[in-house]
Design a protein around this motif. Structure first.
Motif, short mmCIF file in Angstrom:
data_model
loop_
_atom_site.label_atom_id
_atom_site.label_comp_id
_atom_site.label_asym_id
_atom_site.label_seq_id
_atom_site.Cartn_x
_atom_site.Cartn_y
_atom_site.Cartn_z
N ALA A 107 0.83 -1.21 0.00
CA ALA A 107 0.00 0.00 0.00
C ALA A 107 0.86 1.26 0.00
CB ALA A 107 -0.92 0.01 1.21
N GLN A 108 0.26 2.34 -0.49
CA GLN A 108 0.88 3.65 -0.42
C GLN A 108 0.30 4.37 0.80
OE1 GLN A 108 2.48 6.21 -3.81
NE2 GLN A 108 0.37 6.87 -3.60
N VAL A 109 1.16 4.71 1.73
CA VAL A 109 0.75 5.34 2.98
C VAL A 109 0.88 6.85 2.85
CG1 VAL A 109 1.21 5.51 5.45
CG2 VAL A 109 1.53 3.32 4.27
N PRO A 110 -0.18 7.60 3.09
CA PRO A 110 -0.04 9.06 3.07
C PRO A 110 1.02 9.49 4.07
CG PRO A 110 -2.35 8.43 3.18
CD PRO A 110 -1.56 7.18 3.41
N PHE A 111 1.99 10.27 3.62
CA PHE A 111 3.10 10.60 4.52
C PHE A 111 2.61 11.34 5.75
CE2 PHE A 111 6.73 13.03 6.07
CZ PHE A 111 7.64 12.00 6.24
N GLY A 112 1.63 12.18 5.61
CA GLY A 112 1.13 12.93 6.76
C GLY A 112 0.31 12.12 7.73
N ALA A 113 0.09 10.83 7.45
CA ALA A 113 -0.71 10.01 8.35
C ALA A 113 -0.01 9.77 9.68
CB ALA A 113 -1.03 8.66 7.69
N VAL A 114 1.31 9.92 9.71
CA VAL A 114 2.09 9.68 10.92
C VAL A 114 3.01 10.87 11.14
CG1 VAL A 114 3.68 8.13 12.11
CG2 VAL A 114 2.02 7.19 10.50
N LEU A 115 2.99 11.41 12.35
CA LEU A 115 3.89 12.51 12.68
C LEU A 115 5.27 11.96 13.01
CD1 LEU A 115 1.67 14.84 14.92
CD2 LEU A 115 2.28 15.11 12.52
N GLN A 116 6.30 12.54 12.42
CA GLN A 116 7.70 12.16 12.70
C GLN A 116 7.89 10.64 12.55
OE1 GLN A 116 9.08 15.29 15.99
NE2 GLN A 116 7.34 14.09 16.71
N PRO A 117 7.58 10.09 11.37
CA PRO A 117 7.50 8.64 11.22
C PRO A 117 8.85 7.93 11.24
CG PRO A 117 7.25 9.71 9.09
CD PRO A 117 7.26 10.81 10.12
N ARG A 118 8.83 6.75 11.82
CA ARG A 118 9.96 5.83 11.85
C ARG A 118 9.44 4.43 11.62
NH1 ARG A 118 13.17 8.08 17.27
NH2 ARG A 118 13.99 9.99 16.32
N ALA A 119 10.14 3.64 10.81
CA ALA A 119 9.66 2.30 10.46
C ALA A 119 10.47 1.22 11.19
CB ALA A 119 9.76 2.09 8.95
N GLU A 120 9.81 0.11 11.45
CA GLU A 120 10.47 -1.03 12.06
C GLU A 120 9.82 -2.32 11.56
OE1 GLU A 120 9.97 0.41 16.04
OE2 GLU A 120 8.19 -0.83 16.38
N VAL A 121 10.61 -3.40 11.56
CA VAL A 121 10.12 -4.69 11.11
C VAL A 121 9.69 -5.49 12.33
CG1 VAL A 121 12.51 -5.55 11.05
CG2 VAL A 121 10.72 -6.82 9.88
N GLU A 122 8.53 -6.16 12.21
CA GLU A 122 7.96 -6.88 13.34
C GLU A 122 7.27 -8.17 12.89
OE1 GLU A 122 5.64 -4.78 16.14
OE2 GLU A 122 6.72 -2.88 15.91
N VAL A 123 7.07 -9.05 13.85
CA VAL A 123 6.22 -10.22 13.67
C VAL A 123 4.83 -9.88 14.18
CG1 VAL A 123 5.78 -12.61 14.37
CG2 VAL A 123 8.12 -11.86 13.88
N ALA A 124 3.82 -10.09 13.35
CA ALA A 124 2.43 -9.90 13.77
C ALA A 124 1.79 -11.27 13.99
CB ALA A 124 1.65 -9.14 12.71
N LEU A 125 1.05 -11.39 15.07
CA LEU A 125 0.26 -12.59 15.36
C LEU A 125 -1.21 -12.24 15.23
CD1 LEU A 125 2.08 -13.88 18.59
CD2 LEU A 125 2.60 -14.45 16.20
N VAL A 126 -1.98 -13.11 14.60
CA VAL A 126 -3.43 -12.93 14.51
C VAL A 126 -4.07 -14.06 15.29
CG1 VAL A 126 -5.42 -12.77 12.99
CG2 VAL A 126 -3.22 -11.80 12.27
N LEU A 127 -4.90 -13.71 16.26
CA LEU A 127 -5.45 -14.71 17.17
C LEU A 127 -6.72 -15.35 16.62
CD1 LEU A 127 -5.02 -12.97 20.65
CD2 LEU A 127 -3.43 -14.45 19.40
N GLY A 128 -6.84 -16.64 16.88
CA GLY A 128 -8.04 -17.37 16.51
C GLY A 128 -8.89 -17.73 17.71
N ALA A 129 -8.39 -17.40 18.92
CA ALA A 129 -9.12 -17.69 20.15
C ALA A 129 -8.76 -16.64 21.19
CB ALA A 129 -8.78 -19.09 20.67
N ASP A 130 -9.60 -16.50 22.21
CA ASP A 130 -9.36 -15.54 23.28
C ASP A 130 -8.19 -15.99 24.16
OD1 ASP A 130 -11.65 -14.39 22.28
OD2 ASP A 130 -12.90 -14.88 24.03
N LEU A 131 -7.57 -15.02 24.84
CA LEU A 131 -6.56 -15.28 25.86
C LEU A 131 -6.98 -14.54 27.13
CD1 LEU A 131 -3.21 -15.07 23.85
CD2 LEU A 131 -4.09 -17.07 25.09
N PRO A 132 -7.93 -15.09 27.88
CA PRO A 132 -8.53 -14.35 28.99
C PRO A 132 -7.75 -14.41 30.31
CG PRO A 132 -9.61 -16.45 28.76
CD PRO A 132 -8.61 -16.38 27.65
N HIS A 133 -6.73 -15.25 30.39
CA HIS A 133 -6.08 -15.50 31.68
C HIS A 133 -4.95 -14.51 31.95
CE1 HIS A 133 -8.38 -19.17 31.55
NE2 HIS A 133 -7.76 -19.57 30.47
#
Length: 283
Positions: A107-133
């Protein structure tokens, strides 16, 4: 009623600071609205008072929900020793992710969408169940995770010149900006996230390298910290939530026209371009 509504209200828990908490939230919201960074908010709150800082975050999150936004998950910040050194802090924090801050791979991100932007690489997890504990185990987390994705988080600060303490970044929703997710889900049993190498390129040049171990020793450690913290606050992680587990290497500045691409071993790549104007279109 949303999870935010049912959660403990840290604003009500601090009646002694209600005026100061509201003023700090007003400053940050004004900076978000106008695109003009504000002075640090730590001068409004007791030194080192993280409960007050999270109360500010809770208030600004509630305002965004009232304006029609939706919480899509949570981010863990300050998990990398390199990032902690850059920002001068020693502990993780968390912030909410919103539907209007999520972008697709390429995607093309509007530059003004973030003030003083800095990028980083991360692992994202998407949950399929709750973690209530409050004390979820690694087994609980692995069982609850539907899949992982490579991600670029573009952090930003509503505080002028990134002049932040831990109180400032917590109040400022963990310096959240936008996030870009890869589109190829990978099951955890196909990954060794602790040893997985990561690289972030800007305009084709490597500018940040790291590995899963840089994120609290393992990205799952960050997710477990978040799960326990949110459960204790009465707003546990739920099925469908996206969890950004934290930076795998140093953050890097981005400018209008930049293209950044992140690659994580076993997870693949994700790419984002930064438009030169707020409308998201290059001149």
């Amino acid at each position: 009623m949303t999870g935010h509504d049912r959660a403990k209200d840290p604003v009500r828990d601090r009646p002694d600071l209600s005026k100061e908490i509201t003023e700090a939230a007003d400053r940050l919201d004004e900076a978000r609205r106008t695109g003009v960074p504000t002075a640090p908010v730590r001068d409004l709150l007791p030194p080192g008072d993280l409960a007050a800082a999270y109360a500010v975050q809770h208030l600004t999150t509630g305002r965004r929900l009232a304006a029609g936004r939706r919480v899509t998950g949570w981010k863990v910040g300050l998990t990398s020793a390199a990032v902690q050194r850059q920002l001068g802090v020693k502990s993780p924090d968390f912030g909410a992710l919103f539907d209007d801050t999520a972008f697709c791979d390429g995607a093309q991100v509007p530059f003004g969408a973030v003030l003083q932007p800095r990028a980083e690489v991360e692992v994202a997890l998407v949950l399929g169940a709750d973690l209530p504990h409050r004390h979820s185990t690694v087994a609980d987390l692995v069982r609850a995770t539907a899949f992982a994705l490579p991600a670029i988080e573009v952090v930003g600060s509503r505080v002028r010149d990134w002049d932040i303490s831990l109180v400032d970044t917590v109040a400022d929703n963990a310096s959240s900006g936008v996030y870009v997710l890869g589109a190829r889900p990978v099951a955890l049993d196909a990954l060794d996230l602790r040893t997985a190498g990561a690289v972030l390129e800007r305009r084709g040049e490597p500018v940040s390298v790291g590995a899963g171990a840089a994120c609290l020793g393992h990205p799952l450690n960050a997710a477990l910290w978040l799960a326990g913290t949110l459960a204790a606050l009465g707003r546990p992680l739920r099925a469908g939530d996206t969890v950004l587990t934290g930076a795998l290497g140093p953050v890097v500045d981005v400018a209008p026209g930049d293209v950044v691409e992140a690659r994580i071993e076993g997870l693949g790549s994700v790419r984002a371009a930064f438009a030169a104007n707020p409308e998201g279109e290059d001149a």
